[in-house]
Write an enzyme that holds these catalytic residues in place. Structure first.
Site, mmCIF file in Angstrom:
data_model
loop_
_atom_site.group_PDB
_atom_site.id
_atom_site.type_symbol
_atom_site.label_atom_id
_atom_site.label_comp_id
_atom_site.label_asym_id
_atom_site.label_seq_id
_atom_site.Cartn_x
_atom_site.Cartn_y
_atom_site.Cartn_z
ATOM 1 N N CYS A 249 15.506 -33.167 -7.147
ATOM 2 C CA CYS A 249 16.760 -33.713 -6.627
ATOM 3 C C CYS A 249 17.748 -33.969 -7.765
ATOM 4 C CB CYS A 249 16.489 -35.006 -5.859
ATOM 5 S SG CYS A 249 17.902 -35.547 -4.890
ATOM 6 N N ASN B 265 0.823 -1.204 0.000
ATOM 7 C CA ASN B 265 0.000 0.000 0.000
ATOM 8 C C ASN B 265 0.856 1.253 0.000
ATOM 9 O OD1 ASN B 265 -0.275 1.730 2.733
ATOM 10 N ND2 ASN B 265 0.338 -0.363 3.232
ATOM 11 N N PHE C 297 7.235 4.383 13.704
ATOM 12 C CA PHE C 297 8.567 4.602 13.133
ATOM 13 C C PHE C 297 8.800 3.637 11.965
ATOM 14 C CE2 PHE C 297 10.239 5.899 17.609
ATOM 15 C CZ PHE C 297 9.665 7.149 17.458
ATOM 16 N N CYS D 15 6.423 3.330 8.873
ATOM 17 C CA CYS D 15 5.794 3.543 7.568
ATOM 18 C C CYS D 15 6.864 3.881 6.524
ATOM 19 C CB CYS D 15 4.779 4.669 7.701
ATOM 20 S SG CYS D 15 3.733 4.801 6.277
ATOM 21 N N CYS E 222 7.121 -31.830 -2.626
ATOM 22 C CA CYS E 222 6.132 -32.911 -2.726
ATOM 23 C C CYS E 222 4.729 -32.348 -2.514
ATOM 24 C CB CYS E 222 6.409 -33.997 -1.683
ATOM 25 S SG CYS E 222 5.175 -35.325 -1.709
ATOM 26 N N CYS F 62 12.991 -32.285 -1.311
ATOM 27 C CA CYS F 62 11.951 -33.217 -1.778
ATOM 28 C C CYS F 62 10.688 -33.078 -0.935
ATOM 29 C CB CYS F 62 12.468 -34.656 -1.778
ATOM 30 S SG CYS F 62 13.125 -35.230 -0.201
ATOM 31 N N CYS G 132 2.625 -41.999 -1.917
ATOM 32 C CA CYS G 132 3.219 -41.424 -3.132
ATOM 33 C C CYS G 132 2.248 -41.533 -4.304
ATOM 34 C CB CYS G 132 4.519 -42.147 -3.465
ATOM 35 S SG CYS G 132 5.296 -41.549 -4.976
ATOM 36 N N THR H 38 5.529 -2.459 7.429
ATOM 37 C CA THR H 38 5.568 -3.012 6.066
ATOM 38 C C THR H 38 6.944 -2.867 5.414
ATOM 39 O OG1 THR H 38 4.758 -0.914 5.241
ATOM 40 C CG2 THR H 38 3.118 -2.623 5.689
#
Lengths: 443, 439
Positions: free
Chosen positions: B357, B77, B137, B139, B390, B386, B347, B205
């Site tokens: 890998c 913003n 302190f 922005c 996955c 991995c 799996c 931010t």
């Protein structure tokens, strides 16, 4: 005002006009942009993806889906079309549930595959909507090739040859190009004239001419084609329809399912297509389902699909069987037709139940019928053809026949399933071999 | 249901979920809705000095990045502090606090770095009945160009000075909000503590450009063809915020200094993580801006359920629980050895672990003809890539090798003893392990 649904006989206009619009609209409405992005995001971009292996045309599916996901559907379309120039039609008619989507790891894991077919349609529609043809023709080679049959195999072969710089002449017995895409597939799978639009788009490559209503064997011989062209590709499909072998099958009201579908596809007003009140379709493949479902959509009161073996042996996929059931088609299995009854026109058809070994059980079934469609397979017709393997033209892996300079692919050739996508792959591969052969000879 | 009541530096609220100083807390209407929805506290949108208020742009103030299905992952913003007159804000704060005395109300303040300016505004704020003040302190856009916000937060001496003024001129607790746009968050945190701050809150931010319009060649958010960096927040910044909170919590100089955790808190779990790393409460903005104030209900029920499961009866029992386990790299046990393990039942054979890998790591996964993927223990360094790529939760895990087992990669026997880099033979500055002489 529509007729009474109970009115017997084969009559048109059984339904209200909006029923035809609803029934024959797109089976799978196209994905909008957001839906496509969400669907594309489900793809895991698998290593050495099973979907790719399952695709007869080897489309790089993970890549094209990623291209959709990153906002470049036209690049996705080019990935698809470079492997399968009829990717738009295949996206609509491929039995994805038994090809790419069946082996999608998400189908295996969750029972919910990535919507590969619908994503392919999204990409190809996006490109075609702009009238863009993404391929350019190579410099002319001076070679001329005759392609017999303007169906998926012939169109695929012709496009690839034209792209490589050859001049192609397509010869087809029908008035319009497209083959089964135009004449043989259920209307709700490819509405709004897509088959012709796709052919027109494909022809933008240039170098292809189309000669319609010329049948090989009737208007021109294969010998003449061989003499007049540098190479010949045969992709003419199967025009003979197998007989039932049942007593009385010549009675009025007994017709070929392919002719019914063709008539329906060419009709500009579906309310004018006559349909029986009690329709029986005999067969277990895609054509049988397409005929049965469309008979129901035209307003038939009772539609029964009768197949001689169990449902697991039907060529129509489970999805197609379920589609038929959802439209109200009754499926009867393990029954073979033995007699068509009626006085001039069919009134009843009689079946005998058979066991798994196709042996008659002695038990019979009689179905009321004023219309019977035969969908028990088609055969290759023609004289002076190359050697056959069984009832089809014998070909090797690149489509070469027993005759030098003659290649074949699609339904008329041996090997592969009788699917649009298989025909496209065979036409493409034959084109590559024709190209290699012609250019090797030149050099 | 666990007791979620919170006492943060003496400021009481029914739960530890406060709305951060931001657009959702800019006026009475929103704040009343927030309290009605269940928020424990509100840090009112930053007040400026008396006189004509700042003005905002009249075009897009926000830019965003999204995940699947347009799930908002990061928001940026370029909005400034409140653009409504000071007296209007003060009047509304007073009215709200009067009607919701059990809820926390904090005033965020940003005035020029001059003692008189701070001295002037503090009595007005005190008059509203607010429970405390938060010094903005942090922005990073717009106000920083005028010497305020992160321009102050980036100079520890200014932080200390202003904090000291505030402690001098008000009895209200002082929270110093820190900017992450610095090299080391400990310097501003220590400065706040030296100035007498009761607490710090972080992170504000992060300087950011969310995207670039590739037709107009301009950054987003864009105003009439130009863009400027804005402050980035939302789920994407949470890992950065967690680290900064933890650094302050474990630093001996600042250990024990109360922290209000901010940065991408979207669910109860995010909040619990901040608390475990030492935050006494959390402040939320983007989740509310994305889903509305109702999200606090899930945060309340989720944290409560978690605390019940853990047998915790007050939020304090969770605060700081993970801090002792945050350490320096050189303290990690180099004798710990794990190996990847693939659960073949879970799996789905996508092969992502293999691609990752094989192409980018240690060639420690084998792929068979039938797409079975297995770990090659001789090559596996347990890097966890991995596991991270996955798509199936818990399919690949890192299994520690038991003491006495052989690490097939190194051929060495796994020892139960702890040893870190400081004593490792490859470390040129390794300390010699002093062995006590036997008696």
């Amino acid at each position: 005002m529509a007729r009474d649904v109970f009115e017997p006989g084969i009559v048109p206009g059984r339904l209200e006009p909006q029923n035809y619009v609803e029934g024959f609209s797109d089976l799978h409405p196209p994905l909008d942009e957001h839906e496509a992005l969400v669907a594309a995001d489900r793809c895991y971009f698998c290593h050495d993806a099973p979907c790719m292996t399952a695709c007869p045309t080897d489309i790089d599916i993970p890549l094209f889906i990623r291209q959709i996901a990153t906002g470049t559907p036209d690049a996705a379309a080019k990935t698809i079309l470079s492997q399968n120039i009829l990717g738009g039609m295949c996206a609509r008619v491929c039995p994805t549930e038994t090809l790419c989507e069946e082996v999608c790891v998400r189908e295996v894991a969750e029972g919910k595959p990535v919507l590969i077919g619908q994503l392919q349609r999204y990409a190809t529609d996006h490109l075609m909507a702009q009238g863009v043809h993404p391929f350019e023709r190579a410099a002319p080679t001076g070679k001329r090739v005759a392609v017999v049959g303007a169906g998926p195999a012939g169109l695929s072969c012709a496009h690839r040859l034209a792209m490589l710089g050859h001049d192609v002449e397509i010869i087809d017995a029908r008035p319009k190009p497209g083959g089964l895409n135009e004449y043989g597939i259920a209307a709700y799978k490819t509405p709004n004239g897509f088959a012709q639009a796709e052919v027109n788009w494909l022809m933008q490559i240039g170098g292809i001419t189309f000669r319609h209503e010329i049948a090989v064997g009737r208007d021109v011989t294969l010998e003449e084609l061989k003499a007049d062209y540098d190479a010949v590709f045969l992709g003419m499909g199967l025009v003979g329809v197998n007989a039932l072998g049942a007593e009385g099958e010549d009675k009025a009201g007994v017709a070929n399912a392919v002719d019914f579908i063709s008539e329906l596809r060419q009709s500009s007003d579906l309310s004018g297509v006559p349909i029986g009140r009690d329709v029986v379709v005999i067969g277990g493949g895609m054509t049988a389902v397409d005929a049965a479902v469309q008979a129901k959509l035209l307003g038939a009161l009772n539609v029964t699909l009768v197949y001689r073996r169990g449902r697991d042996r039907m060529n129509a996929s489970v999805f197609e069987q379920d589609l038929a059931a959802s439209k109200g088609v009754r499926i009867v299995t393990h029954a073979v037709p033995i007699a068509v009854h009626g006085n001039g026109a069919v009134r009843e058809i009689e079946f005998e139940y058979v066991d798994e070994a196709m042996k008659g059980t002695g038990e019979t079934l009689r179905l009321q019928a004023d219309q019977v469609f035969k969908a028990i397979g088609q055969t290759l017709l023609g004289d002076g053809l190359p050697d056959l393997d069984g009832r089809k033209i014998k070909v090797d892996g690149t489509g070469r026949t027993s005759l030098e300079g003659v290649w074949a692919g699609g339904d008329c050739a041996s090997g592969g399933d009788d699917l649009t996508v298989t025909a496209v792959a065979e036409g493409r591969d034959a084109a590559m071999d024709i190209h290699t052969t012609l250019m090797g000879a030149a050099g | 249901m666990a007791d979620l009541r919170s006492d943060f530096i003496g400021i009481k609220s029914p739960n530890p979920f406060w709305l951060a100083s931001a657009p959702p807390t800019d006026k009475e209407y929103n704040v009343r809705r927030a309290y009605e929805a269940g928020w424990g506290g509100v840090v009112w949108k930053t007040l400026g000095m008396e006189g004509p208020p700042v003005v905002n742009v009249n075009g897009p103030r926000y830019g965003a990045i999204w995940g699947a299905d347009r799930r908002l992952l990061g928001l940026n913003n370029i909005e400034l502090i409140t653009d409504r007159p000071l007296e209007v804000n003060l009047r509304e704060m007073k009215a709200v606090k009067r009607d919701y005395p059990d809820r926390a109300l904090i005033a965020s303040i940003m005035v020029p770095c001059e003692e008189e300016a701070w001295k002037a505004i503090l009595p007005h704020v005190e008059e509203t009945g607010a429970d405390g003040i938060e010094l903005n302190f942090g922005c990073p856009h717009g106000m920083a160009e005028r010497g305020m916000g992160s321009a102050v937060g980036q100079v520890p001496e200014y932080i200390e000075m202003v904090t000291r003024w505030c402690k001098m001129y008000t009895r209200m607790p002082v929270i110093v909000k820190l900017t992450p746009n610095i090299t080391n968050v400990l310097y501003p945190a220590e400065a706040a503590k030296r100035g007498g701050a009761d607490a710090v809150s972080l992170i504000n931010t992060i300087n950011s450009i969310t995207s670039v319009d590739l037709d107009l060649f301009a950054p987003e958010p864009m105003i009439d063809g130009k863009g400027t960096h804005g402050g980035y927040c939302g789920p994407a910044v949470k890992p950065i915020a967690l680290n900064m909170v933890a650094e302050i919590a474990r630093n001996p100089e600042t250990h024990g200094l109360p922290i209000s955790g901010i940065g991408g808190v979207t669910t109860w779990r995010d909040a619990a993580e901040f608390l475990a790393l030492g935050a006494g409460n959390v402040q939320v903005c983007t989740a509310a801006m994305t889903y509305g104030f109702k999200v606090v209900q899930e945060m309340i029920s989720g944290l409560s359920e978690y605390m019940d499961e853990k047998g915790m009866t007050s939020v304090d029992q969770l605060v700081g629980r993970a801090v002792p386990n945050v350490t320096d790299w050189n303290q990690l046990n180099l004798n710990y050895v794990a190996k990847a393990k693939i659960d073949q039942d879970l799996c789905i054979s996508c092969g992502r672990c293999f691609a990752a890998c094989e192409d980018t790591s240690h060639q420690a996964i084998a792929m068979s003809e039938d797409r079975t993927f297995t770990v090659i223990e001789e090559e596996c360094v347990a890097c966890n890539l991995c596991v991270n790529v996955c798509p199936v939760e818990d399919c690949i895990s890192m299994e520690p090798l038991a003491a006495g087992a052989t690490d097939l990669r190194t051929g060495k026997t796994v020892t139960p003893d702890y040893a870190n880099w400081t004593t490792h033979p490859n470390n040129p500055s390794a300390k010699v392990v002093e062995v006590e002489p036997a008696e």
